[in-house]
Design an enzyme around this catalytic site. Structure first.
Site: not given
Ligand SMILES: NC(=O)C1=CN([C@@H]2O[C@H](COP(=O)(O)OP(=O)(O)OC[C@H]3O[C@@H](n4cnc5c(N)ncnc54)[C@H](O)[C@@H]3O)[C@@H](O)[C@H]2O)C=CC1
Ligand SMILES: CC(=O)C(C)=O
Length: 252
Positions: A37, A60-61, A155, A159, A190
């Site tokens: 991360d 950083d990815v 976004y 995706k 989240t």
């Molecule tokens: N929360 C939601 O409702 C949804 C989330 N997702 C996907 O689920 C996955 C996880 O999302 P969440 O846990 O909700 O988000 P979050 O924002 O809580 O966590 C994302 C993590 O990725 C890290 N990150 C961001 N940019 C980075 C980089 N350049 N290099 C390394 N790490 C980096 C952040 O520091 C954080 O720890 C993502 O791919 C998101 O698009 C998909 C659909 C819905």
């Molecule tokens: C954040 C995201 O991808 C949702 C909720 O669709």
């Protein structure tokens, strides 16, 4: 017996949210886990909870050399890479008309290029090892507009690219016993989604109404359980699939 006994996994975005649930579930199923991360401090705290067979490393990815170091350290520490979960992502919270080119490119770099780089650096090690499983976290935002992503154009586009890339990798590396699948969450409770709801409070009710199962919004573990399946040998015949986990949002 865990479903991932003996395996070694890399999980991106591991510091919080879905990434933390992925580390927890993958470790519970018996794998050794390297969590990476950008947020090093939070990552160390998180990884410390999940035992001696985990390792937290800053990445950083979007950093190609950094990715090579992560893969090399994983091999030095745990001997191989069986599983890669590309989970790290960001949002721009901007619609088409408001989005600046540099904001669009930043989201594409993290969500799309970050996924590609992880794949590029892991595949040669998986080939040497006789196979592997890649799971890319997309979003229902790749499949429909008006999902809980708040109309975030960059976004959704990023995706959509994760979806296409996943199919491409599945098709081209099946011969090496490397599987590549993608997962499409709807709303997950989240920080990412909380920020969307804070900025657009109406979306809370509309997303709830759009997701007919009683929970409406998923818990991170609901998604992590699907990833464990795809990562494991239970899914040894599954590649190029698109697993939607969204409390029914895509049923209409
Ligand atoms: N929360 C939601 O409702 C949804 C989330 N997702 C996907 O689920 C996955 C996880 O999302 P969440 O846990 O909700 O988000 P979050 O924002 O809580 O966590 C994302 C993590 O990725 C890290 N990150 C961001 N940019 C980075 C980089 N350049 N290099 C390394 N790490 C980096 C952040 O520091 C954080 O720890 C993502 O791919 C998101 O698009 C998909 C659909 C819905
Ligand atoms: C954040 C995201 O991808 C949702 C909720 O669709």
């Amino acid at each position: 017996m865990g479903r991932l006994d003996g395996k070694v996994a890399i999980v991106t975005g591991a510091a919080q949210g879905l990434g933390e649930a992925l580390v927890k579930r993958i470790a519970e199923e018996g794998a050794k886990v390297v969590g990476v991360d950008l947020n090093e401090e939070k990552l160390k705290e998180t990884m410390a909870k999940y035992g001696e067979h985990t390792l937290g490393l800053k990445l950083d990815v979007t950093d190609e050399n950094g990715w090579q170091e992560i893969v090399d350290t994983t091999i030095e520490t745990f001997g191989k890479v069986d599983v890669l979960v590309n989970n790290a992502a960001m949002m721009s919270n901007k619609g088409v008309l408001d989005l600046k080119p540099e904001e669009y490119m930043k989201v594409m770099q993290v969500n799309s290029l970050g996924t590609l780089l992880g794949i590029q650096k892991s595949i040669p090690k998986m080939q040497e090892n006789g196979g592997g499983s890649i799971v890319n976290i997309a979003s229902i935002g790749a499949l429909k507009s008006g999902a809980a992503d708040g109309g975030d154009a960059a976004y959704s586009a990023s995706k959509g690219s994760v979806r296409a890339l996943s199919k491409h990798v599945a098709h081209n590396f099946a011969k090496d016993n490397i599987r590549c699948n993608s997962v499409y969450p709807g709303g997950i409770m989240t920080d990412m989604l909380k920020k969307v709801f804070d900025e657009s409070p109406d979306l809370w009710e509309s997303n709830k109404a759009a997701s007919p199962l009683p929970n409406h919004i998923a818990d991170p573990v609901d998604i992590a359980n699907g990833v464990v399946y795809l990562a494991s040998d239970d899914a040894k015949a599954v590649t190029g699939t698109e697993l939607i986990i969204d409390n029914g949002n895509m049923t209409h």
